[in-house]
Scaffold this motif. Structure first.
Motif, mmCIF file in Angstrom:
data_model
loop_
_atom_site.group_PDB
_atom_site.id
_atom_site.type_symbol
_atom_site.label_atom_id
_atom_site.label_comp_id
_atom_site.label_asym_id
_atom_site.label_seq_id
_atom_site.Cartn_x
_atom_site.Cartn_y
_atom_site.Cartn_z
ATOM 1 N N UNK A 1 0.874 -1.161 0.000
ATOM 2 C CA UNK A 1 0.000 0.000 0.000
ATOM 3 C C UNK A 1 0.927 1.231 0.000
ATOM 4 N N UNK A 2 1.223 1.734 -1.195
ATOM 5 C CA UNK A 2 2.230 2.804 -1.304
ATOM 6 C C UNK A 2 1.790 4.090 -0.625
ATOM 7 N N UNK A 3 0.463 4.325 -0.613
ATOM 8 C CA UNK A 3 0.001 5.549 0.066
ATOM 9 C C UNK A 3 0.297 5.459 1.557
ATOM 10 N N UNK A 4 0.039 4.264 2.112
ATOM 11 C CA UNK A 4 0.305 4.058 3.539
ATOM 12 C C UNK A 4 1.802 4.236 3.836
ATOM 13 N N UNK A 5 2.646 3.672 2.975
ATOM 14 C CA UNK A 5 4.093 3.786 3.195
ATOM 15 C C UNK A 5 4.506 5.269 3.146
ATOM 16 N N UNK A 6 3.937 5.983 2.187
ATOM 17 C CA UNK A 6 4.246 7.410 2.054
ATOM 18 C C UNK A 6 3.852 8.160 3.334
ATOM 19 N N UNK A 7 2.664 7.814 3.853
ATOM 20 C CA UNK A 7 2.194 8.516 5.065
ATOM 21 C C UNK A 7 3.063 8.155 6.271
ATOM 22 N N UNK A 8 3.395 6.867 6.391
ATOM 23 C CA UNK A 8 4.209 6.450 7.541
ATOM 24 C C UNK A 8 5.574 7.134 7.504
ATOM 25 N N UNK A 9 6.141 7.234 6.312
ATOM 26 C CA UNK A 9 7.462 7.858 6.197
ATOM 27 C C UNK A 9 7.364 9.356 6.495
ATOM 28 N N UNK A 10 6.289 9.979 5.982
ATOM 29 C CA UNK A 10 6.130 11.424 6.195
ATOM 30 C C UNK A 10 5.919 11.727 7.682
ATOM 31 N N UNK A 11 5.169 10.860 8.365
ATOM 32 C CA UNK A 11 4.914 11.088 9.796
ATOM 33 C C UNK A 11 6.221 10.956 10.574
ATOM 34 N N UNK A 12 7.117 10.140 10.048
ATOM 35 C CA UNK A 12 8.441 10.001 10.667
ATOM 36 C C UNK A 12 8.379 9.231 11.958
ATOM 37 N N UNK A 13 9.460 9.295 12.690
ATOM 38 C CA UNK A 13 9.526 8.526 13.916
ATOM 39 C C UNK A 13 8.608 9.162 14.956
ATOM 40 N N UNK A 14 8.337 8.391 15.990
ATOM 41 C CA UNK A 14 7.353 8.716 17.009
ATOM 42 C C UNK A 14 7.435 10.159 17.553
ATOM 43 N N UNK A 15 6.282 10.850 17.603
ATOM 44 C CA UNK A 15 6.280 12.213 18.154
ATOM 45 C C UNK A 15 5.639 12.282 19.540
ATOM 46 N N UNK A 16 5.343 11.105 20.131
ATOM 47 C CA UNK A 16 4.688 11.097 21.443
ATOM 48 C C UNK A 16 5.556 11.818 22.476
ATOM 49 N N UNK A 17 4.889 12.573 23.343
ATOM 50 C CA UNK A 17 5.624 13.227 24.429
ATOM 51 C C UNK A 17 5.724 12.247 25.606
ATOM 52 N N UNK A 18 6.753 11.400 25.577
ATOM 53 C CA UNK A 18 6.857 10.325 26.573
ATOM 54 C C UNK A 18 7.093 10.867 27.969
ATOM 55 N N UNK A 19 7.786 11.983 28.039
ATOM 56 C CA UNK A 19 8.073 12.541 29.347
ATOM 57 C C UNK A 19 6.757 12.953 30.040
#
Ligand code: UTP
Length: 478
Positions: free
Chosen positions: A55-73
């Motif tokens: 699913x190339x659209x999904x791959x594109x979105x996952x890559x664009x979102x990049x690594x996790x942005x959760x505020x773990x702290x």
């Protein structure tokens, strides 16, 4: 093609190459057909099948979102200890055990074993389940875990179906091995082997899907969280329903100490009306390399050690109002699911997040040569089974003893835990303790191993008529 995916259609020949290029170029992935004109027809077919699965659209979105942005702290500061069964009186244990025995004897329990991982850290050239881990027997992880299911069936005189999840990386070798060994005594009709899905690895800096050959995409398994989708697709879920299973005991192939079908754990789960129960071990220090099970805003979830450990001491060492460490509960990856919960979760399976990991992945370079990098060059996308926890209306943690339930095999060597040597040593210590608690004399220097076929648990061990009074030399009880 599954609904909503944007895989390309399979075409062949020169004209079709143009169509493919046009479709792939929408996603910046036209490099994938760079070798197309040189491929044989069967190779073109293989490549187009691989492309269709993406699913190339999904791959594109996952890559664009990049690594996790959760505020773990921020999350770690709000976390509380999870709802848990910890200290228990003998009476409470007895009650839980009786409930667990009831649900087992009623034939309400099935077992799910995930064995689709690539086992990269172990570096074994076959699926990890085939690794000979028995300290004296040399029995494989599969043999030990299968025989635990055999032992539970014998003890409760009931069919306990076993669902084994493999992946493209492990399926063929696993199936052949299990067939060759006659499923270690399980009736073939009670062993369901099914394959999980796969995700392409992409270049870390460009997001381009990697090729492992001129006609093959570099795929890897989609994580143990791929279980739900695989259960549905393979019809294993329908099989569970047909058998009227009420709950599933979930384990992973790398832990030979897993107390498969443990009545006490099952009983705690049933007594609490839990939808998903996790067996936890108390961490020795808050920075132990174990996932942390916590309660955030009334939902149980996991904060991975890789997210928690970099945080400041005043967060990591937090205590609750009773002075207990907040981050005490280490995840063993042993769970119990209500079947109804799993079934409900299939509706949200697609919504489970993908975790992104940077890993070294062998792939073709610009010159078309396969390169095995030492450093991470790729992103892999995986779903994790524990992301189901916050969806449970009622989730529970039950504490077990590390030395009795948790010895996962992860690394070839070099670590104080998780290597073949340390796992074997832990198995030997545990079996020695078992014998002692059944009244057998054995010195610390004497190696011993107990086959699951010899005794399902300590109670069964104690009543064996052929149990020696003293063990003075290396002994494999089977
Ligand atoms: P790990 O995440 O430890 O991965 O899997 P691994 O494959 O054993 O080892 P590395 O990380 O490549 O060195 C924990 C358990 O989850 C299963 C594994 O087979 C193991 O039982 N698993 C993991 C799957 O079934 N599928 C996956 O996609 C990933």
């Amino acid at each position: 093609m599954p609904a909503g995916t944007t895989g390309v259609a399979p075409f062949f020949g020169t004209m079709q190459q143009d169509v493919l290029r046009q479709q792939l170029s929408q996603f910046g992935q036209e490099h994938l057909i760079r070798y197309w004109p040189d491929l044989r027809t069967d190779e073109q077919f293989a490549l187009s099948r691989d492309l269709l699965a993406i699913d190339f659209r999904q791959i594109q979105q996952l890559f664009a979102a990049g690594e996790d942005h959760t505020n773990w702290s921020e999350l770690a500061e709000r976390a509380l200890p999870p709802p848990a069964v910890r200290e228990r009186t003998a009476e409470q244990n007895q009650h839980a055990r009786a409930l667990g025995q009831q649900t087992l004897a009623a034939g309400e329990v099935g077992v799910i074993l995930t064995a689709g991982g690539q086992g990269t850290r172990l570096g074994f050239d076959q699926p990890k389940g085939l690794f000979p881990i028995g300290p004296l027997s040399g029995a494989s992880l599969f043999q030990i875990l299968f025989e635990k299911v055999v032992a539970a069936r014998t003890r409760f005189n009931v069919a306990i179906p076993l669902y084994v999840m493999t992946s493209q990386a492990t399926h063929h070798a696993t199936e052949q091995y299990l067939q060759r060994n006659q499923f270690f005594g399980l009736p073939p009709e009670d062993v369901v082997i099914f394959q999980q899905g796969r995700m392409p690895a992409v270049d870390c800096s460009t997001g381009q899907v990697l090729l492992e050959d001129r006609h093959r995409v570099a795929f890897s398994p989609d994580g143990h969280g791929g279980l739900l989708e695989a259960l549905v697709r393979s019809k294993a879920m329908a099989d569970m329903q047909r058998r009227n299973l009420a709950r599933l005991f979930y384990l992973q192939v790398d832990n030979p100490l897993t107390p498969v079908c443990d009545p006490e754990l099952l009983g705690c789960h049933v007594a609490a009306g839990s939808e998903m129960t996790t067996l936890a071990i108390a961490k020795q220090s808050s920075r132990d390399k174990l996932g942390n099970i916590v309660n955030i805003d009334g939902r149980v979830q996991i904060i991975e050690y890789s997210e928690l450990n970099p945080l400041a001491d005043d967060i990591v060492e937090r205590q609750d109002m009773h002075g207990q460490p907040v981050f005490w509960a280490g995840n063993t990856a042993i769970h119990i699911f209500e079947f109804a919960f799993l079934q409900r979760m299939t509706e949200v399976a697609e919504g489970l997040p993908f975790h992104i990991a940077r890993k070294p992945v062998s792939s073709l370079n610009d010159a078309g040569i396969l390169v095995a990098p030492k450093e991470p060059n790729a992103l892999k996308f995986e779903r994790f089974i524990f992301d189901l926890l916050p969806h449970a209306e009622h989730a529970l943690v039950v504490e077990g003893k590390r030395e009795a339930v948790f010895a996962p095999l992860k690394n070839a060597s070099g670590e104080p835990f998780d290597s073949p040597e340390s796992v074997r040593a832990q198995m030997t210590d545990f079996h020695r303790d078992w014998l002692r608690s059944a009244g057998v004399e054995i010195s610390d220097e004497t190696a011993v191993e107990i086959s699951p076929r010899f005794a399902f648990d300590e109670d069964e061990l104690r009543v064996r008529k052929d149990l020696p009074k003293r063990v003075t030399h290396e002994t494999y009880l089977r």
